[in-house]
Design an enzyme around this catalytic site. Structure first.
Site, PDB file in Angstrom:
ATOM      1  N   ARG A  36       0.883  -1.178   0.000  1.00  0.00           N
ATOM      2  CA  ARG A  36       0.000   0.000   0.000  1.00  0.00           C
ATOM      3  C   ARG A  36       0.909   1.213   0.000  1.00  0.00           C
ATOM      4  O   ARG A  36       1.800   1.334   0.842  1.00  0.00           O
ATOM      5  CB  ARG A  36      -0.883  -0.041   1.257  1.00  0.00           C
ATOM      6  CG  ARG A  36      -1.725   1.198   1.494  1.00  0.00           C
ATOM      7  CD  ARG A  36      -2.841   1.296   0.459  1.00  0.00           C
ATOM      8  NE  ARG A  36      -3.851   2.272   0.829  1.00  0.00           N
ATOM      9  CZ  ARG A  36      -3.701   3.590   0.761  1.00  0.00           C
ATOM     10  NH1 ARG A  36      -2.566   4.117   0.381  1.00  0.00           N
ATOM     11  NH2 ARG A  36      -4.692   4.383   1.098  1.00  0.00           N
ATOM     12  N   GLU A  44     -11.333   4.878  -5.284  1.00  0.00           N
ATOM     13  CA  GLU A  44     -11.616   3.436  -5.368  1.00  0.00           C
ATOM     14  C   GLU A  44     -12.021   3.053  -6.793  1.00  0.00           C
ATOM     15  O   GLU A  44     -12.790   3.749  -7.440  1.00  0.00           O
ATOM     16  CB  GLU A  44     -12.753   3.065  -4.409  1.00  0.00           C
ATOM     17  CG  GLU A  44     -12.404   3.293  -2.950  1.00  0.00           C
ATOM     18  CD  GLU A  44     -11.146   2.580  -2.507  1.00  0.00           C
ATOM     19  OE1 GLU A  44     -11.000   1.382  -2.785  1.00  0.00           O
ATOM     20  OE2 GLU A  44     -10.292   3.242  -1.877  1.00  0.00           O
ATOM     21  N   ARG A  87      -0.988  -5.260   4.943  1.00  0.00           N
ATOM     22  CA  ARG A  87      -0.270  -4.857   3.728  1.00  0.00           C
ATOM     23  C   ARG A  87       1.007  -4.113   4.126  1.00  0.00           C
ATOM     24  O   ARG A  87       1.029  -3.415   5.136  1.00  0.00           O
ATOM     25  CB  ARG A  87      -1.134  -3.929   2.860  1.00  0.00           C
ATOM     26  CG  ARG A  87      -2.413  -4.575   2.365  1.00  0.00           C
ATOM     27  CD  ARG A  87      -3.270  -3.601   1.601  1.00  0.00           C
ATOM     28  NE  ARG A  87      -3.711  -2.507   2.484  1.00  0.00           N
ATOM     29  CZ  ARG A  87      -4.671  -1.634   2.170  1.00  0.00           C
ATOM     30  NH1 ARG A  87      -5.268  -1.699   1.001  1.00  0.00           N
ATOM     31  NH2 ARG A  87      -5.017  -0.681   3.018  1.00  0.00           N
TER      32      ARG A  87
END
Length: 141
Positions: A36, A44, A87
């Site tokens: 990330r 998104e 992540r």
């Protein structure tokens, strides 16, 4: 092998881009490791948990895809190395030195999202976002 402050500089092959601020690197596992991008938030590209798909999500994903797909990247960490989803959080650089996080903001495909204590490039990102807004790039059209 390049040595800088006793750390070996390591590059990872990008396996695939998930969306405008997340991608997978080859780490020796079948699935790969999710990375990330620290300090940014891209729109998104699909509806998920608590996020709603945004019109520019597909464009942001396509931009990141064009920038890093099939290339090798170097990861730089801030205070936190992972997020709550497991992540890897990183500032990402291409082999040619391109600072991926900064390029995305500069071109208007993401906004700054600084979550303390991960604030290493906050000033740079704020400047780049302001410039993108003033030039009506990407999100700021």
């Amino acid at each position: 092998m390049v040595h800088g402050n006793s750390q070996e500089i390591q590059f990872y092959k990008v396996m695939r881009v998930v969306d405008g601020d997340t991608f997978m690197i080859a780490d020796g596992t079948a699935k790969g490791q999710a990375v990330r991008l620290t300090g940014i938030d891209a729109p998104e590209s699909r509806n998920s948990r608590n996020k709603v798909k945004h019109a520019l999500g597909a464009e942001a994903t396509a931009y990141l895809q064009k920038l890093i797909a099939g290339k090798k990247v170097r990861l730089e960490y801030d205070v936190d190395k992972t997020d709550r989803y497991g992540r890897t959080l990183a500032y990402v650089y291409l082999e040619d030195g391109t600072f991926v996080n900064a390029a995305i903001i500069k071109n208007g495909y993401a906004s700054i999202m600084t979550i303390p204590p991960n604030v290493k490039y906050q000033e740079l990102f704020l400047k780049l976002e302001k410039r993108a807004r003033n030039n009506h790039k990407g999100l700021w059209k």
